[in-house]
Enzyme design. Structure first.
Site, short mmCIF file in Angstrom:
data_model
loop_
_atom_site.label_atom_id
_atom_site.label_comp_id
_atom_site.label_asym_id
_atom_site.label_seq_id
_atom_site.Cartn_x
_atom_site.Cartn_y
_atom_site.Cartn_z
N PRO A 103 46.83 18.06 -11.39
CA PRO A 103 45.65 18.90 -11.27
C PRO A 103 44.59 18.37 -10.30
O PRO A 103 44.37 17.17 -10.20
CB PRO A 103 45.07 18.95 -12.69
CG PRO A 103 45.82 17.96 -13.48
CD PRO A 103 47.08 17.64 -12.76
N ASN A 104 43.99 19.31 -9.61
CA ASN A 104 42.87 19.09 -8.69
C ASN A 104 43.26 18.43 -7.37
O ASN A 104 42.43 18.30 -6.47
CB ASN A 104 41.73 18.29 -9.36
CG ASN A 104 41.20 19.01 -10.58
OD1 ASN A 104 40.85 20.18 -10.49
ND2 ASN A 104 41.18 18.34 -11.72
N ARG B 44 37.55 17.27 -2.14
CA ARG B 44 37.18 16.74 -3.45
C ARG B 44 36.72 15.28 -3.34
O ARG B 44 37.52 14.41 -2.98
CB ARG B 44 38.42 16.82 -4.33
CG ARG B 44 38.28 16.21 -5.67
CD ARG B 44 39.62 16.13 -6.37
NE ARG B 44 39.43 15.59 -7.69
CZ ARG B 44 40.36 14.99 -8.41
NH1 ARG B 44 41.59 14.88 -7.94
NH2 ARG B 44 40.08 14.51 -9.59
N TYR C 150 38.47 9.85 -2.91
CA TYR C 150 39.87 10.22 -2.66
C TYR C 150 40.24 10.31 -1.17
O TYR C 150 41.39 10.55 -0.85
CB TYR C 150 40.19 11.54 -3.36
CG TYR C 150 40.03 11.46 -4.86
CD1 TYR C 150 40.84 10.60 -5.60
CD2 TYR C 150 39.07 12.20 -5.54
CE1 TYR C 150 40.69 10.48 -6.97
CE2 TYR C 150 38.91 12.10 -6.91
CZ TYR C 150 39.72 11.24 -7.62
OH TYR C 150 39.58 11.13 -8.98
N ASN D 49 51.79 11.62 -8.79
CA ASN D 49 50.37 11.40 -9.05
C ASN D 49 49.99 12.49 -10.04
O ASN D 49 49.79 13.65 -9.65
CB ASN D 49 49.54 11.51 -7.76
CG ASN D 49 48.07 11.25 -8.05
OD1 ASN D 49 47.66 11.10 -9.20
ND2 ASN D 49 47.25 11.20 -7.00
N ALA E 146 44.53 13.68 -13.59
CA ALA E 146 43.92 13.40 -14.91
C ALA E 146 44.96 13.38 -16.03
O ALA E 146 44.75 12.74 -17.07
CB ALA E 146 42.84 14.44 -15.20
N HIS F 30 48.37 6.52 -7.38
CA HIS F 30 47.00 7.01 -7.42
C HIS F 30 46.30 6.67 -6.12
O HIS F 30 46.46 5.56 -5.61
CB HIS F 30 46.22 6.38 -8.59
CG HIS F 30 46.85 6.68 -9.90
ND1 HIS F 30 46.73 7.91 -10.51
CD2 HIS F 30 47.65 5.96 -10.70
CE1 HIS F 30 47.42 7.91 -11.63
NE2 HIS F 30 47.99 6.73 -11.77
C1 DQA Z 1 43.85 10.06 -9.51
C2 DQA Z 1 43.01 9.28 -10.52
C3 DQA Z 1 42.78 10.10 -11.78
O1 DQA Z 1 41.97 9.37 -12.68
C4 DQA Z 1 42.07 11.40 -11.44
O2 DQA Z 1 41.91 12.19 -12.60
C5 DQA Z 1 42.74 12.16 -10.36
C6 DQA Z 1 43.27 11.44 -9.21
C7 DQA Z 1 43.99 9.31 -8.19
O3 DQA Z 1 44.88 9.68 -7.40
O4 DQA Z 1 43.22 8.40 -7.89
O5 DQA Z 1 42.79 13.38 -10.39
O6 DQA Z 1 45.16 10.21 -10.05
#
Ligand code: DQA
Length: 158
Positions: free
Chosen positions: A19-20, A27, A32, A83, A86, A109
């Site tokens: 997600p996201n 973002r 990131y 990856n 969350a 990550h």
């Molecule tokens: C993440 C780290 C996670 O804690 C976060 O919720 C993400 C991205 C990372 O790639 O650093 O969505 O997985």
């Protein structure tokens, strides 16, 4: 005579984005980075090609869709780079799916999750994957992919 195409991919890897991560580039770029998901995927496909490895990439904001994709990987892929976003910190379902299919998996990550809020320090996936790469931005994916390919080619299974 059977002809062997030496350029045919020898391995197939599924890259899963949770997600996201579709919003990468927009973002929280201070955390990131500025690479978009499309740019990351393109780099992985190119890197895969140099290792004779086919890459399929899939992103979803839904836990169940990620679980389905892991199940479907059984007959299709030799390894998984994930990856889980969350879901890393919450999903027993994704962990169980990886354990169920027994496909060698590397967790990645972008950010160093251990440098961040305490709730990000725990990964449900870490105990059942080969290893984890965290904190190298978009490069974490490339490092993860290379580590997985080296692992798969070594024939070692643990
Ligand atoms: C993440 C780290 C996670 O804690 C976060 O919720 C993400 C991205 C990372 O790639 O650093 O969505 O997985």
């Amino acid at each position: 005579m059977v002809e062997i195409d030496s350029n045919a991919p020898q391995l197939s890897i599924l890259v899963l984005h949770g997600p996201n991560l579709n919003l990468l580039g927009l973002r929280e770029p201070d955390i990131y980075g500025v690479s978009t998901l499309a740019q990351i995927d393109t780099q992985l496909i190119e890197l895969g090609r140099s290792f004779n490895t086919a890459i399929e990439s899939f992103q979803s904001n839904h836990e169940g869709s990620l679980v389905d994709k892991i199940h479907d990987a059984r007959e299709l892929h030799d390894g998984i780079v994930i990856n889980a976003g969350a879901h890393t910190h919450t999903s027993i379902a994704i962990r169980d799916a990886i354990s169920a299919v027994k496909i060698p998996t590397v967790e990645v990550h972008l950010s160093n999750i251990y440098k961040r809020e305490e709730f990000r320090h725990h990964s449900y996936l870490a105990p059942i994957v080969i290893g984890q790469i965290s904190g190298f931005g978009a490069h974490s994916y490339q490092l993860g992919l290379q580590a997985l390919i080296v692992h798969l080619k070594s024939g070692i299974r643990f």
